[in-house]
Design an enzyme around this catalytic site. Structure first.
Site, mmCIF file in Angstrom:
data_model
loop_
_atom_site.group_PDB
_atom_site.id
_atom_site.type_symbol
_atom_site.label_atom_id
_atom_site.label_comp_id
_atom_site.label_asym_id
_atom_site.label_seq_id
_atom_site.Cartn_x
_atom_site.Cartn_y
_atom_site.Cartn_z
ATOM 1 N N HIS A 82 0.981 -1.302 0.064
ATOM 2 C CA HIS A 82 -0.088 -0.035 0.019
ATOM 3 C C HIS A 82 0.988 1.290 -0.130
ATOM 4 O O HIS A 82 1.951 1.216 0.424
ATOM 5 C CB HIS A 82 -0.789 0.043 1.331
ATOM 6 C CG HIS A 82 -1.877 1.054 1.268
ATOM 7 N ND1 HIS A 82 -3.159 0.865 0.837
ATOM 8 C CD2 HIS A 82 -1.831 2.241 1.903
ATOM 9 C CE1 HIS A 82 -3.763 1.816 0.773
ATOM 10 N NE2 HIS A 82 -3.038 2.696 1.569
ATOM 11 N N ASP A 161 -14.366 3.299 7.394
ATOM 12 C CA ASP A 161 -13.420 4.155 6.879
ATOM 13 C C ASP A 161 -13.910 4.810 5.448
ATOM 14 O O ASP A 161 -13.514 6.141 5.296
ATOM 15 C CB ASP A 161 -12.437 3.451 6.326
ATOM 16 C CG ASP A 161 -11.020 4.328 5.702
ATOM 17 O OD1 ASP A 161 -10.302 5.073 6.446
ATOM 18 O OD2 ASP A 161 -10.838 4.160 4.731
ATOM 19 N N ARG A 168 -13.050 13.427 6.408
ATOM 20 C CA ARG A 168 -11.695 13.794 6.721
ATOM 21 C C ARG A 168 -11.429 14.860 5.487
ATOM 22 O O ARG A 168 -10.520 15.739 5.520
ATOM 23 C CB ARG A 168 -10.733 12.787 7.035
ATOM 24 C CG ARG A 168 -10.921 12.077 8.146
ATOM 25 C CD ARG A 168 -10.083 10.985 8.367
ATOM 26 N NE ARG A 168 -8.771 11.156 8.181
ATOM 27 C CZ ARG A 168 -8.005 10.220 7.663
ATOM 28 N NH1 ARG A 168 -8.340 9.084 7.434
ATOM 29 N NH2 ARG A 168 -6.634 10.917 7.448
ATOM 30 N N SER A 183 -6.964 4.372 9.171
ATOM 31 C CA SER A 183 -7.672 4.031 8.010
ATOM 32 C C SER A 183 -6.878 2.904 7.167
ATOM 33 O O SER A 183 -7.576 1.997 6.565
ATOM 34 C CB SER A 183 -7.241 5.489 7.482
ATOM 35 O OG SER A 183 -7.901 5.410 6.087
ATOM 36 N N LYS A 187 -7.985 -1.279 6.651
ATOM 37 C CA LYS A 187 -8.304 -1.696 5.304
ATOM 38 C C LYS A 187 -7.208 -3.022 4.835
ATOM 39 O O LYS A 187 -7.644 -3.971 4.376
ATOM 40 C CB LYS A 187 -8.200 -0.781 4.193
ATOM 41 C CG LYS A 187 -9.285 0.074 4.216
ATOM 42 C CD LYS A 187 -9.068 1.235 3.021
ATOM 43 C CE LYS A 187 -8.128 2.223 3.396
ATOM 44 N NZ LYS A 187 -8.291 3.696 2.963
HETATM 45 N N1 URA Z 1 -4.671 6.304 2.574
HETATM 46 C C1 URA Z 1 -5.480 5.857 3.554
HETATM 47 O O1 URA Z 1 -6.227 4.731 2.933
HETATM 48 N N2 URA Z 1 -5.989 6.526 4.450
HETATM 49 C C2 URA Z 1 -5.399 7.642 4.871
HETATM 50 O O2 URA Z 1 -5.986 8.151 5.763
HETATM 51 C C3 URA Z 1 -4.447 8.015 4.209
HETATM 52 C C4 URA Z 1 -3.768 7.301 3.089
#
Ligand code: URA
Length: 424
Positions: A82, A161, A168, A183, A187
């Site tokens: 990620h 999220d 946000r 967050s 995921k």
């Molecule tokens: N990527 C995400 O999935 N969440 C965040 O808060 C920042 C970057």
């Protein structure tokens, strides 16, 4: 329990209990807590922070707000990667086939771009007919057949999220470290991989601008991953200039193909081979040197490119039809000098202005537009030499706005390193 007491508690910099956080997340999802109340709490968290225990609790509550993917039917160790978001970051497009060609399973769900940063799924959709929305059984079958799949995030994965991130994004609370950590990790944990690598981008153009914040975020995510029995590694990397040369969906796919065929910008090569080596090392339990040698071999012998073609074909994409605008103009430098800075935030926003990114989730994008750099930081440019090519569609950008992205000076400033640190 009531939300006003909880907002006051966080405003007074006190720790929230598991039960209070659970109440907040569930009530916000059920619309019992309003956007304005949640915004106020998110701002109090952004200002006063959270303890590690609060962040770990918040992550677990978010993780359990929806489905958790079961990848147990997939053979082999699944390694996920990620990025916290950058400009010109096409690493997933090349990493997935490269790491898969080395024998490590990639079953990856990716997102779309929002704001000035791009998203893997938008890039893949620049390949005509490439399918990203694939039913679970077909996803598992594809991974077991060819060892790689890149699809869009599906189903009811971490709905908390989805809702909190959207809020946000419009309330100035995207840069909070505990909120970013919860967050991303909720995921990653929900999407079922065995091991996780996170590229934490630092600099102008990234969510995090300074190295101290990036370190805190990395340590926190490693701690959350380890507590959930997932080996987690964070790599801190430079986002002071766009990665590689291309910024925009179709042009980034083209750059990725050229990369897999053996032609690459130096920063893209160094970052991709480093990330790939870490993934192969943890996926196969071999040392990093051995892993890097294998990665370089699979690039050189063309197996990584073949794997990319195999994936595109399996997902019904037409590799001979990549959306790239035929309307191009070249923008030239107005002076001689070294390129000392390229403002990636501004460049990302210009691509968005061309129609390559979205302001709202439902916006349609033009996959064919983009900006391709002719010069990177550290290069010398002559007056009237090309700085960038602009691939435009219905909308164009001003020459001055492009020139403003570049700091050009007769003195060559030191270039920052590409990879800062690794946390595990
Ligand atoms: N990527 C995400 O999935 N969440 C965040 O808060 C920042 C970057």
């Amino acid at each position: 329990m009531n939300i006003i007491d909880i907002i006051n508690k966080k405003r007074n910099n006190q720790e929230l209990s598991y039960e209070e956080l659970e109440y907040v997340v569930n009530s916000y999802l059920n619309n019992q807590i309003k956007d304005y109340q949640m915004s106020s709490l998110l701002m109090a968290i952004t200002i006063n922070g959270m303890s590690d225990d609060e962040t770990i609790n918040l992550t677990n509550i978010m993780l359990n707000s929806g489905d958790i993917l079961d990848l147990s039917e997939i053979n082999g160790v699944v390694v996920d990667k990620h990025s916290t978001g950058g400009v010109g970051d096409k690493t997933t497009l090349v990493l997935a086939p490269l790491v898969s060609a080395c024998g490590v399973t990639i079953a990856k769900m990716s997102g779309r771009g929002l704001g000035h940063t791009g998203g893997t799924i938008d890039k893949l959709e620049a390949i005509n007919n490439f399918q990203v929305d694939i039913p679970n059984d077909d996803f598992v079958k594809q991974v077991n057949d060819i060892n790689v799949a890149l699809i869009s995030q599906k189903g009811n994965l971490v709905p908390a999220d989805k809702k909190i991130y959207a809020l946000r994004d419009v309330t100035g609370t995207t840069s909070s470290i505990p909120l970013i950590a919860s967050s991303i990790m909720s995921k990653k944990l929900a999407s079922g991989a065995d091991k996780i690598l996170i590229d934490v981008k630092v600099g102008n153009g990234a969510l995090i601008n300074n190295i101290e914040d990036a370190r805190r975020l990395a340590k926190l995510m490693v701690k959350i991953g380890n507590q959930n029995n997932k080996e987690t590694i964070c790599i801190l990397t430079n986002m002071e200039e766009p990665l590689g040369y291309a910024i925009g969906n179709g042009v980034e796919v083209m750059e990725s193909i050229n990369f897999l065929k053996g032609e690459s910008a130096e920063d893209l090569y160094v970052l991709t081979t480093s990330l790939a080596a870490i993934m192969v090392s943890i996926g196969k339990n071999i040392n990093i040197k051995e892993a890097l040698a294998e990665v370089i071999e699979k690039l050189k012998n063309g197996e990584a490119y073949q794997k990319f073609l195999e994936m595109v074909k399996y997902q019904k994409g037409n590799i001979d039809d990549i959306h790239i605008s035929s309307k191009v103009h070249s923008i030239k430098s107005n002076k001689d000098g070294y390129v000392n800075k390229i403002d990636s935030l501004k460049i990302g926003n210009l691509v968005k202005q061309l129609g390559g990114g979205r302001t709202n989730k439902e916006d349609l994008i033009n996959h064919g537009v983009g900006i391709v750099l002719n010069k990177k930081v550290g290069d010398f440019v002559f007056e009237n030499e090309e700085l960038v090519k602009v691939y435009y569609g219905d909308k164009d950008v001003k020459i001055k706005d492009i020139l403003d992205c570049f700091s050009i000076d007769i003195v060559n400033e030191d270039k920052k390193p590409l990879i800062y640190e690794v946390f595990k």
